[in-house]
Design a protein around this motif. Structure first.
Motif, PDB file in Angstrom:
ATOM      1  N   HIS A   1      -3.108 -11.845   4.147  1.00  0.00           N
ATOM      2  CA  HIS A   1      -4.077 -11.493   3.098  1.00  0.00           C
ATOM      3  C   HIS A   1      -4.329  -9.992   3.048  1.00  0.00           C
ATOM      4  O   HIS A   1      -4.914  -9.491   2.084  1.00  0.00           O
ATOM      5  CB  HIS A   1      -5.398 -12.217   3.344  1.00  0.00           C
ATOM      6  CG  HIS A   1      -6.016 -11.895   4.674  1.00  0.00           C
ATOM      7  ND1 HIS A   1      -5.523 -12.393   5.859  1.00  0.00           N
ATOM      8  CD2 HIS A   1      -7.087 -11.107   5.009  1.00  0.00           C
ATOM      9  CE1 HIS A   1      -6.262 -11.945   6.871  1.00  0.00           C
ATOM     10  NE2 HIS A   1      -7.197 -11.166   6.381  1.00  0.00           N
ATOM     11  N   LEU A   2      -3.885  -9.267   4.093  1.00  0.00           N
ATOM     12  CA  LEU A   2      -4.072  -7.820   4.126  1.00  0.00           C
ATOM     13  C   LEU A   2      -2.865  -7.108   3.523  1.00  0.00           C
ATOM     14  O   LEU A   2      -1.733  -7.488   3.771  1.00  0.00           O
ATOM     15  CB  LEU A   2      -4.268  -7.330   5.564  1.00  0.00           C
ATOM     16  CG  LEU A   2      -5.557  -7.734   6.282  1.00  0.00           C
ATOM     17  CD1 LEU A   2      -5.569  -7.136   7.680  1.00  0.00           C
ATOM     18  CD2 LEU A   2      -6.779  -7.270   5.504  1.00  0.00           C
ATOM     19  N   GLU A   3      -3.142  -6.097   2.760  1.00  0.00           N
ATOM     20  CA  GLU A   3      -2.088  -5.259   2.193  1.00  0.00           C
ATOM     21  C   GLU A   3      -2.356  -3.823   2.625  1.00  0.00           C
ATOM     22  O   GLU A   3      -3.107  -3.091   1.974  1.00  0.00           O
ATOM     23  CB  GLU A   3      -2.074  -5.358   0.671  1.00  0.00           C
ATOM     24  CG  GLU A   3      -0.885  -4.668   0.018  1.00  0.00           C
ATOM     25  CD  GLU A   3       0.447  -5.327   0.355  1.00  0.00           C
ATOM     26  OE1 GLU A   3       1.468  -4.608   0.405  1.00  0.00           O
ATOM     27  OE2 GLU A   3       0.460  -6.551   0.565  1.00  0.00           O
ATOM     28  N   PRO A   4      -1.788  -3.397   3.757  1.00  0.00           N
ATOM     29  CA  PRO A   4      -2.105  -2.051   4.252  1.00  0.00           C
ATOM     30  C   PRO A   4      -1.641  -0.957   3.296  1.00  0.00           C
ATOM     31  O   PRO A   4      -0.564  -1.051   2.699  1.00  0.00           O
ATOM     32  CB  PRO A   4      -1.352  -1.985   5.582  1.00  0.00           C
ATOM     33  CG  PRO A   4      -0.248  -2.985   5.457  1.00  0.00           C
ATOM     34  CD  PRO A   4      -0.793  -4.086   4.602  1.00  0.00           C
ATOM     35  N   ASP A   5      -2.466   0.052   3.143  1.00  0.00           N
ATOM     36  CA  ASP A   5      -2.102   1.205   2.331  1.00  0.00           C
ATOM     37  C   ASP A   5      -1.254   2.171   3.155  1.00  0.00           C
ATOM     38  O   ASP A   5      -1.368   2.223   4.382  1.00  0.00           O
ATOM     39  CB  ASP A   5      -3.353   1.931   1.828  1.00  0.00           C
ATOM     40  CG  ASP A   5      -4.046   1.166   0.716  1.00  0.00           C
ATOM     41  OD1 ASP A   5      -3.501   0.123   0.279  1.00  0.00           O
ATOM     42  OD2 ASP A   5      -5.132   1.596   0.294  1.00  0.00           O
ATOM     43  N   VAL A   6      -0.436   2.955   2.479  1.00  0.00           N
ATOM     44  CA  VAL A   6       0.418   3.931   3.142  1.00  0.00           C
ATOM     45  C   VAL A   6      -0.239   5.310   3.065  1.00  0.00           C
ATOM     46  O   VAL A   6      -0.550   5.799   1.979  1.00  0.00           O
ATOM     47  CB  VAL A   6       1.819   3.984   2.505  1.00  0.00           C
ATOM     48  CG1 VAL A   6       2.649   5.100   3.141  1.00  0.00           C
ATOM     49  CG2 VAL A   6       2.526   2.639   2.658  1.00  0.00           C
ATOM     50  N   LEU A   7      -0.461   5.914   4.230  1.00  0.00           N
ATOM     51  CA  LEU A   7      -0.918   7.296   4.310  1.00  0.00           C
ATOM     52  C   LEU A   7       0.129   8.060   5.113  1.00  0.00           C
ATOM     53  O   LEU A   7       0.188   7.973   6.340  1.00  0.00           O
ATOM     54  CB  LEU A   7      -2.280   7.393   4.999  1.00  0.00           C
ATOM     55  CG  LEU A   7      -2.820   8.816   5.235  1.00  0.00           C
ATOM     56  CD1 LEU A   7      -3.041   9.529   3.905  1.00  0.00           C
ATOM     57  CD2 LEU A   7      -4.098   8.798   6.058  1.00  0.00           C
ATOM     58  N   TYR A   8       0.997   8.775   4.395  1.00  0.00           N
ATOM     59  CA  TYR A   8       2.046   9.531   5.075  1.00  0.00           C
ATOM     60  C   TYR A   8       1.438  10.634   5.940  1.00  0.00           C
ATOM     61  O   TYR A   8       0.492  11.301   5.523  1.00  0.00           O
ATOM     62  CB  TYR A   8       2.984  10.174   4.058  1.00  0.00           C
ATOM     63  CG  TYR A   8       3.939   9.222   3.380  1.00  0.00           C
ATOM     64  CD1 TYR A   8       4.840   8.466   4.112  1.00  0.00           C
ATOM     65  CD2 TYR A   8       3.942   9.099   1.995  1.00  0.00           C
ATOM     66  CE1 TYR A   8       5.733   7.609   3.480  1.00  0.00           C
ATOM     67  CE2 TYR A   8       4.832   8.243   1.355  1.00  0.00           C
ATOM     68  CZ  TYR A   8       5.725   7.498   2.105  1.00  0.00           C
ATOM     69  OH  TYR A   8       6.602   6.644   1.480  1.00  0.00           O
TER      70      TYR A   8
END
Length: 414
Positions: free
Chosen positions: A181-188
């Motif tokens: 259920h989690l959709e992690p965001d990308v922080l480069y």
């Protein structure tokens, strides 16, 4: 003012530590109050920013063991971070709004015990269970079972989960199946350079420092220097750089070969047995390949030395496979240096093949062929370096990193 506390297991020198320091500095620039709390901190083995009063670092729990008779390092890391979190919540008296924790999620339940609700941001560099080397035996699997469950469960307790690349996001979803259920965001990750490295007209004093780092020297006559920057760990596959250099000897004429040199620079902690053992293994490999006069080893260099090394080299070799992201290719491209990297993991998102460098199979011959092209065609390296610099400024700038992270913090405190 938003108060942010960073929790990190061991504030040494590495990609994860670099991101934590950069994140703290980024939020400080946006007016946030920041502190870093850790279970180990050594003034002689840390990034220079951590020695400045503007970035306060607090170390508690270093008396707890790192291993039990050389084993159970993961369990000990969890216990140490639990203690840091417990100390922060119940003994420190520190007021904070958001906790940014990374690497070890086991501390999150303790943070939930605060009298006033706090928000927790968890930055996943890579699932810990996938960082184990070798094939685990029955006892190892039994030992890891509760630890892996705890990692997955506690990661799901964070208010926000960030990852360092699209590659890691995919691994996160496949590994933590109960967190679908989690959709992690990308922080480069971004870069820590305040001034351009490798630019025109720069001070040459630092270059002279690099020329005398250690024998054999990399002075005049060694005008094509390949550079590898990585910790002295077996999973970083540093032996690939040595074997590629050995293959390169057969591809170049004698005159070109005389110009070539390799610098293996890496993080080295004498407390870590693998660092000590692998450093010796690499030295022995260089001797066996008859490359001792072609390789300079450098342990635990300073930030200034790193900038100087990037300025002095002509190309950066990045040898790990399936690296989560990898900050070194960005540092190289920012410094206008082409990168030869393995065609897997994070470099697929940072390095553009044939434009800012080469993405190759992790074989000595593949790397050597790319190295030969750069030795024989200096203009190719120059053009790739300029393209790399532009790519970093457009996609991985400090401003973009700062703004994105600050927006996440604002979202958590609303």
């Amino acid at each position: 003012m938003v108060e942010v506390v960073f929790l990190h297991p061991d504030l040494g020198i590495g990609g994860a530590e670099r991101l934590v320091v950069d994140a703290a500095l980024a939020l400080r620039r946006r007016g946030c109050g920041v502190q870093i709390w850790t279970a180990h901190f050594d003034h002689a083995h840390c990034f220079s920013e951590c020695r400045r009063p503007a970035l306060p670092v607090y170390c508690v729990g270093d008396w707890l063991p790192r291993t039990l008779l050389g084993r159970c390092s993961a369990l000990c890391a969890y216990l140490r971070m639990l203690y840091v979190a417990w100390y922060l919540v119940f003994l420190s008296g520190v007021e904070f709004d958001v906790v940014f924790c990374d690497q070890v999620s086991a501390c999150i339940p303790v943070l939930r015990l605060c009298r006033r609700a706090k928000r927790v941001l968890f930055y996943c560099h890579f699932p810990d269970r996938l960082l184990q080397s070798g094939k685990p035996g029955p006892l190892q699997r039994l030992y890891r079972l509760p630890i892996d469950w705890l990692e997955e469960y506690t990661t799901g307790l964070a208010d926000l989960v960030l990852v360092n690349s699209k590659f890691t996001a995919g691994v996160f979803r496949r590994t933590f199946r109960s967190l679908s259920h989690l959709e992690p965001d990308v922080l480069y990750p971004s870069l820590s350079f305040a001034e351009p490295a490798g630019g025109q007209g720069q001070d040459q004093d630092e270059d002279q420092e690099v020329l005398a780092l250690s024998p054999p020297p990399i002075g005049p006559g060694r005008d094509f220097v390949f550079l590898s920057i990585n910790r002295f760990e077996r999973k970083k596959n540093l032996g690939l750089a040595l074997r590629a250099l050995h293959c390169l000897r057969d591809l170049l004429g004698q005159e070109d070969w005389q110009r070539v040199h390799l610098v293996l620079a890496g993080g080295y902690d004498p407390r870590v047995l693998e660092n000590v053992e692998h450093y010796r293994e690499l030295q022995e490999m260089a001797n066996q390949l008859q490359l001792a006069d072609k390789v300079t080893f450098l342990r635990s260099f300073s930030d200034q030395q790193k900038v100087s090394l990037l300025r002095r080299c002509r190309c950066v070799l990045y040898t790990p496979s399936n690296e989560h992201f990898g900050i070194v290719p960005l540092e190289a491209m920012y410094s206008r240096r082409p990168v030869i990297a393995v065609n897997s993991g994070g470099p697929l998102e940072s390095v553009v093949d044939q434009v800012t460098g080469f993405l190759r199979q992790p074989s000595p011959s593949s790397f050597a062929e790319a190295m030969e092209k750069l030795v024989r065609s200096p203009d190719l390296g120059t053009n790739m370096g300029e393209a790399g610099r532009s790519r970093v400024l457009q996609t991985f700038s400090v401003d973009a990193f700062t703004e994105q992270l600050y927006q996440y913090i604002c979202k958590l405190t609303q």
